[in-house]
Design a protein around this motif. Structure first.
Motif, PDB file in Angstrom:
ATOM      1  N   SER A 159       0.819  -1.217   0.000  1.00  0.00           N
ATOM      2  CA  SER A 159       0.000   0.000   0.000  1.00  0.00           C
ATOM      3  C   SER A 159       0.850   1.265   0.000  1.00  0.00           C
ATOM      4  CB  SER A 159      -0.931   0.003   1.221  1.00  0.00           C
ATOM      5  OG  SER A 159      -0.190   0.181   2.425  1.00  0.00           O
ATOM      6  N   GLU A 160       2.149   1.120   0.250  1.00  0.00           N
ATOM      7  CA  GLU A 160       3.034   2.279   0.337  1.00  0.00           C
ATOM      8  C   GLU A 160       3.832   2.536  -0.934  1.00  0.00           C
ATOM      9  OE1 GLU A 160       5.376   1.319   3.739  1.00  0.00           O
ATOM     10  OE2 GLU A 160       3.775   1.767   5.181  1.00  0.00           O
ATOM     11  N   ILE A 161       3.644   1.693  -1.960  1.00  0.00           N
ATOM     12  CA  ILE A 161       4.358   1.921  -3.221  1.00  0.00           C
ATOM     13  C   ILE A 161       3.354   2.124  -4.351  1.00  0.00           C
ATOM     14  CG2 ILE A 161       6.389   0.616  -2.492  1.00  0.00           C
ATOM     15  CD1 ILE A 161       5.393  -1.723  -4.155  1.00  0.00           C
ATOM     16  N   GLU A 162       3.788   2.813  -5.401  1.00  0.00           N
ATOM     17  CA  GLU A 162       2.935   3.090  -6.559  1.00  0.00           C
ATOM     18  C   GLU A 162       3.689   2.715  -7.835  1.00  0.00           C
ATOM     19  OE1 GLU A 162       1.615   7.122  -6.396  1.00  0.00           O
ATOM     20  OE2 GLU A 162       0.454   6.832  -4.555  1.00  0.00           O
ATOM     21  N   PRO A 163       3.815   1.426  -8.123  1.00  0.00           N
ATOM     22  CA  PRO A 163       4.564   1.005  -9.310  1.00  0.00           C
ATOM     23  C   PRO A 163       3.873   1.400 -10.609  1.00  0.00           C
ATOM     24  CG  PRO A 163       3.477  -0.854  -8.274  1.00  0.00           C
ATOM     25  CD  PRO A 163       3.303   0.296  -7.351  1.00  0.00           C
ATOM     26  N   ASP A 164       4.700   1.588 -11.634  1.00  0.00           N
ATOM     27  CA  ASP A 164       4.155   1.905 -12.961  1.00  0.00           C
ATOM     28  C   ASP A 164       3.439   0.704 -13.559  1.00  0.00           C
ATOM     29  OD1 ASP A 164       5.328   4.631 -13.332  1.00  0.00           O
ATOM     30  OD2 ASP A 164       7.198   3.502 -13.099  1.00  0.00           O
ATOM     31  N   ILE A 165       3.956  -0.483 -13.264  1.00  0.00           N
ATOM     32  CA  ILE A 165       3.399  -1.688 -13.860  1.00  0.00           C
ATOM     33  C   ILE A 165       3.621  -2.869 -12.932  1.00  0.00           C
ATOM     34  CG2 ILE A 165       5.499  -2.336 -15.132  1.00  0.00           C
ATOM     35  CD1 ILE A 165       3.639  -2.973 -17.535  1.00  0.00           C
ATOM     36  N   CYS A 166       2.669  -3.792 -12.956  1.00  0.00           N
ATOM     37  CA  CYS A 166       2.752  -5.005 -12.130  1.00  0.00           C
ATOM     38  C   CYS A 166       2.628  -6.219 -13.034  1.00  0.00           C
ATOM     39  CB  CYS A 166       1.635  -4.998 -11.093  1.00  0.00           C
ATOM     40  SG  CYS A 166       1.462  -6.547 -10.168  1.00  0.00           S
ATOM     41  N   PHE A 167       3.561  -7.152 -12.900  1.00  0.00           N
ATOM     42  CA  PHE A 167       3.528  -8.405 -13.654  1.00  0.00           C
ATOM     43  C   PHE A 167       3.130  -9.534 -12.700  1.00  0.00           C
ATOM     44  CE2 PHE A 167       6.603  -5.862 -16.091  1.00  0.00           C
ATOM     45  CZ  PHE A 167       6.055  -5.980 -17.371  1.00  0.00           C
ATOM     46  N   LEU A 168       2.069 -10.252 -13.060  1.00  0.00           N
ATOM     47  CA  LEU A 168       1.556 -11.323 -12.214  1.00  0.00           C
ATOM     48  C   LEU A 168       1.300 -12.594 -13.018  1.00  0.00           C
ATOM     49  CD1 LEU A 168      -1.165  -9.725  -9.891  1.00  0.00           C
ATOM     50  CD2 LEU A 168       1.006 -10.728  -9.183  1.00  0.00           C
ATOM     51  N   GLY A 169       1.536 -13.733 -12.394  1.00  0.00           N
ATOM     52  CA  GLY A 169       1.107 -14.996 -12.964  1.00  0.00           C
ATOM     53  C   GLY A 169      -0.291 -15.313 -12.471  1.00  0.00           C
ATOM     54  N   THR A 170      -0.847 -16.411 -12.940  1.00  0.00           N
ATOM     55  CA  THR A 170      -2.187 -16.793 -12.532  1.00  0.00           C
ATOM     56  C   THR A 170      -2.351 -18.297 -12.621  1.00  0.00           C
ATOM     57  OG1 THR A 170      -4.557 -16.445 -12.921  1.00  0.00           O
ATOM     58  CG2 THR A 170      -3.137 -16.511 -14.860  1.00  0.00           C
ATOM     59  N   ASN A 171      -3.331 -18.813 -11.884  1.00  0.00           N
ATOM     60  CA  ASN A 171      -3.657 -20.234 -11.978  1.00  0.00           C
ATOM     61  C   ASN A 171      -4.853 -20.489 -12.875  1.00  0.00           C
ATOM     62  OD1 ASN A 171      -1.638 -21.462 -10.546  1.00  0.00           O
ATOM     63  ND2 ASN A 171      -2.698 -21.370  -8.592  1.00  0.00           N
ATOM     64  N   GLY A 172      -5.621 -19.441 -13.165  1.00  0.00           N
ATOM     65  CA  GLY A 172      -6.775 -19.593 -14.032  1.00  0.00           C
ATOM     66  C   GLY A 172      -7.160 -18.278 -14.670  1.00  0.00           C
ATOM     67  N   VAL A 173      -7.620 -18.340 -15.927  1.00  0.00           N
ATOM     68  CA  VAL A 173      -8.083 -17.159 -16.660  1.00  0.00           C
ATOM     69  C   VAL A 173      -9.363 -17.534 -17.407  1.00  0.00           C
ATOM     70  CG1 VAL A 173      -7.540 -15.379 -18.362  1.00  0.00           C
ATOM     71  CG2 VAL A 173      -5.690 -16.468 -17.086  1.00  0.00           C
ATOM     72  N   SER A 174     -10.421 -16.781 -17.176  1.00  0.00           N
ATOM     73  CA  SER A 174     -11.646 -17.036 -17.928  1.00  0.00           C
ATOM     74  C   SER A 174     -12.458 -15.748 -18.051  1.00  0.00           C
ATOM     75  CB  SER A 174     -12.494 -18.113 -17.255  1.00  0.00           C
ATOM     76  OG  SER A 174     -13.080 -17.640 -16.061  1.00  0.00           O
ATOM     77  N   LEU A 175     -13.312 -15.692 -19.074  1.00  0.00           N
ATOM     78  CA  LEU A 175     -14.165 -14.524 -19.241  1.00  0.00           C
ATOM     79  C   LEU A 175     -15.149 -14.393 -18.082  1.00  0.00           C
ATOM     80  CD1 LEU A 175     -15.069 -14.576 -23.049  1.00  0.00           C
ATOM     81  CD2 LEU A 175     -13.624 -12.927 -21.865  1.00  0.00           C
ATOM     82  N   LYS A 176     -15.682 -15.514 -17.621  1.00  0.00           N
ATOM     83  CA  LYS A 176     -16.703 -15.495 -16.581  1.00  0.00           C
ATOM     84  C   LYS A 176     -16.141 -15.130 -15.219  1.00  0.00           C
ATOM     85  CE  LYS A 176     -20.095 -18.439 -14.263  1.00  0.00           C
ATOM     86  NZ  LYS A 176     -20.697 -19.792 -14.181  1.00  0.00           N
ATOM     87  N   ASN A 177     -15.043 -15.760 -14.832  1.00  0.00           N
ATOM     88  CA  ASN A 177     -14.517 -15.602 -13.478  1.00  0.00           C
ATOM     89  C   ASN A 177     -13.275 -14.735 -13.381  1.00  0.00           C
ATOM     90  OD1 ASN A 177     -16.538 -17.301 -12.356  1.00  0.00           O
ATOM     91  ND2 ASN A 177     -15.408 -19.084 -13.095  1.00  0.00           N
ATOM     92  N   GLY A 178     -12.728 -14.308 -14.504  1.00  0.00           N
ATOM     93  CA  GLY A 178     -11.558 -13.444 -14.487  1.00  0.00           C
ATOM     94  C   GLY A 178     -10.295 -14.189 -14.090  1.00  0.00           C
ATOM     95  N   ILE A 179      -9.500 -13.557 -13.219  1.00  0.00           N
ATOM     96  CA  ILE A 179      -8.237 -14.127 -12.748  1.00  0.00           C
ATOM     97  C   ILE A 179      -8.494 -14.840 -11.427  1.00  0.00           C
ATOM     98  CG2 ILE A 179      -5.837 -13.622 -12.171  1.00  0.00           C
ATOM     99  CD1 ILE A 179      -6.727 -12.965 -15.085  1.00  0.00           C
ATOM    100  N   THR A 180      -8.124 -16.117 -11.353  1.00  0.00           N
ATOM    101  CA  THR A 180      -8.431 -16.907 -10.161  1.00  0.00           C
ATOM    102  C   THR A 180      -7.205 -17.668  -9.648  1.00  0.00           C
ATOM    103  OG1 THR A 180      -9.214 -18.709 -11.594  1.00  0.00           O
ATOM    104  CG2 THR A 180     -10.869 -17.196 -10.722  1.00  0.00           C
TER     105      THR A 180
END
Length: 247
Positions: A159-180
């Motif tokens: 909460s104390e930093i304001e990065p320009d960009i964040c790179f994240l991995g994921t275990n699931g991607v779908s239109l209905k549920n988004g990033i899970t």
């Protein structure tokens, strides 16, 4: 389903999602949890996976520097190569954990001078090899399952930093549920990472598309880019185009 088919299914799910839960496998395979536990024990004894409380994880989490243990290594390198295109000199960058993030860390050219924050000790070690980068490891409790730092201390620091960009991995991607994801503590940290960053980029092998885990990180509207190992103009990705930018 024959035992060999079950074992192959379990290995495939662990390779794709990094972690599986015994309860979920029981439903998917239509067998008892006792049968699943015996299968996980057998795969652990043969050195193919690592059994943890409630399920199992990929060996690549514990042995990320072993080239032979990394699933779809070439695909992850292609994803990392695309992600590098979004990095500009002087940026403040926040990165998560996982083998794709390790590939990203390895590929950053020395011509880029950036400040990195990460929740992954393993990613931090790779970034530190590059003399042009200022690397900051966020402190917290180390999750043995994800090999990343989790907990309230991590969330407070984010909460104390304001990065320009964040790179994240994921275990699931779908239109209905988004990033899970399947780990509650990891989900809370990922939510905080997304909230802190001006833009969020999800890095995912194509096999995770159209799949969901039990816990929601965010909707697709909350992310800026989705990077996979396949052509962004391909049919499998077209339906995502209205929600996110594709690379």
């Amino acid at each position: 389903m024959l035992k060999e088919e079950r074992l192959n299914y379990i290995i495939n799910q662990i390779n794709i999602h990094n972690k599986v839960l015994s309860a979920d496998l029981s439903v998917q395979l239509n067998v008892s949890e006792d049968t699943v536990r015996r299968d996980l024990n057998e795969l652990t004894d043969s050195g193919q996976i690592i059994k943890v409380h409630g399920g199992a994880i990929s060996k690549s989490f514990h042995y990320p520097f072993s080239e032979k243990e990394v699933y779809k290594k070439d695909a992850k390198k292609e994803i990392a190569r695309k992600a590098i295109e979004l990095i500009e000199d002087g940026m403040v960058i926040l990165v998560g954990g996982g083998t794709t993030m390790i590939e990203l860390a390895r590929m950053i050219p020395e011509s880029l001078h950036c400040t990195f924050f990460t929740i992954s000790p393993l990613v931090a070690l790779e970034l530190a090899e590059n003399p042009s980068l200022d690397v900051n490891l966020i402190a917290g409790k180390l999750s043995s399952n994800s090999q990343t730092l989790v907990g309230a201390q991590v969330i407070n620091q984010l909460s104390e930093i304001e990065p320009d960009i964040c790179f994240l991995g994921t275990n699931g991607v779908s239109l209905k549920n988004g990033i899970t994801d399947s780990d509650w503590e990891v989900v809370q940290v990922k939510k905080a990472m997304i909230k802190s960053a001006a833009e969020t980029v999800i890095l995912s092998i194509s096999e995770k598309l159209d799949s969901s885990q039990k816990m929601k990180v965010c909707s697709l509207d909350a992310i800026t880019y989705l990077i996979t190992d396949i052509d962004p103009g391909g049919g499998n990705l077209e339906k995502y185009r209205k929600k996110v930018k594709l690379l």
